[in-house]
Scaffold this motif. Structure first.
Motif, PDB file in Angstrom:
ATOM      1  N   ALA A  18       0.853  -1.187   0.051  1.00  0.00           N
ATOM      2  CA  ALA A  18      -0.061   0.062   0.107  1.00  0.00           C
ATOM      3  C   ALA A  18       0.892   1.152  -0.001  1.00  0.00           C
ATOM      4  O   ALA A  18       2.031   1.072   0.544  1.00  0.00           O
ATOM      5  CB  ALA A  18      -1.035  -0.095   1.340  1.00  0.00           C
ATOM      6  N   LYS A  20      -0.633   3.887   1.345  1.00  0.00           N
ATOM      7  CA  LYS A  20      -1.344   4.737   2.280  1.00  0.00           C
ATOM      8  C   LYS A  20      -2.066   3.694   3.007  1.00  0.00           C
ATOM      9  O   LYS A  20      -2.885   2.917   2.560  1.00  0.00           O
ATOM     10  CB  LYS A  20      -2.014   5.910   1.716  1.00  0.00           C
ATOM     11  N   THR A  32      -4.907   1.823   0.657  1.00  0.00           N
ATOM     12  CA  THR A  32      -4.754   2.807  -0.685  1.00  0.00           C
ATOM     13  C   THR A  32      -3.599   1.974  -1.474  1.00  0.00           C
ATOM     14  O   THR A  32      -2.272   2.075  -1.274  1.00  0.00           O
ATOM     15  CB  THR A  32      -4.498   4.073  -0.682  1.00  0.00           C
TER      16      THR A  32
END
Length: 275
Positions: A18, A20, A32
């Motif tokens: 990810a 985020k 994210t």
């Protein structure tokens, strides 16, 4: 954060894939995903992407990141390939079938033809070698023998004195109107066909020379030279160039005899003249 005690979200909660990581509620973290990773925990790299490259490029056999379209025989090779792949992830490489060529297997070049490029084009025979069908026209209709060599190349055995790789040239000493089979006017002794020459055939004593029977040269003798080769300077003529009167004659070019009583009248004439 007592008393709410929200989860401490870290990269590991998103499979380390990810860009985020954020807390949502309770023990739930929101990921994210970076590159093309998917799933609620960024745990899945779709089949068209290269998982070994962190899902950041196309897998072999796919092109144009990030869409990564799969190479397809129909779409990228016009249906004329047995297989297609890609290692640069930009273009598809086609393994063309039959005799198709070109990056997209869209070219069927001579000597091949047919809807599937699986036969010889017109003028060629024996698929898949497709050797040229050699005929007289390949040798300008001037050959005694025409044979196939390789590819589209025919070998010509020229007839008579024709020359050139296609028997297209009749050298200047030969008569093209007679199929290059005789000497041209002004030349003698086929097949060598030597050019009639003032020096060689007329001893340098002619203003011109030619030949129409192609066997002997005809000389136009200068001055008073005579003979087939202009090699005779007969009386009443003389001199190195046969351009003066011989002894006993006068008034070139008529060269009348020089008459004397003693020589021509036995010394018994009262007058002597030329009749």
């Amino acid at each position: 954060n007592y008393p709410t005690c929200s989860a401490i979200c870290t990269a590991i909660d998103c499979s380390n894939h990810a860009s985020k990581v954020t807390w949502v509620s309770g023990t739930t973290c929101a990921c994210t995903c970076k590159n093309q990773w998917t799933g609620n925990k960024c745990q899945t790299c779709p089949s068209q992407y290269d998982e070994t490259n962190n899902c950041a490029s196309c897998k072999d056999g796919y092109i144009n990141y990030p869409t990564c379209t799969q190479c397809d025989v129909t779409a990228h090779c016009n249906g004329h390939a047995s297989a297609t792949t890609s290692t640069n992830h930009k273009t598809c490489t086609c393994t063309c079938t039959n005799k198709w060529t070109g990056a997209a297997c869209d070219q069927c070049n001579s000597p091949y033809g047919g809807a599937n490029c699986d036969q010889c084009a017109g003028g060629y025979q024996n698929y898949p070698t497709c050797s040229a069908i050699c005929t007289a026209i390949d040798c300008s209709n001037h050959a005694s023998k025409v044979t196939w060599v390789s590819g589209t190349t025919c070998a010509c055995t020229c007839s008579n004195q024709w020359t050139g790789n296609k028997c297209q040239t009749c050298p200047s000493q030969y008569d093209e109107t007679n199929d290059c089979a005789s000497c041209k006017d002004g030349y003698i002794n086929y097949p060598t066909c030597t050019q009639c020459d003032v020096t060689a055939h007329c001893n340098g004593h002619a203003s011109a020379t030619t030949s129409t029977n192609h066997k002997t040269c005809t000389c136009t003798c200068t001055n008073k030279w005579s003979g087939a080769a202009c090699d005779q300077c007969d009386a009443p003529y003389g001199g190195a160039n046969c351009d003066q009167c011989a002894g006993g004659y006068k008034n070139y070019p008529t060269c009348d005899p020089i008459c004397t009583g003693a020589l021509h009248c036995n010394g018994r004439g009262s007058a002597v003249w030329v009749k």
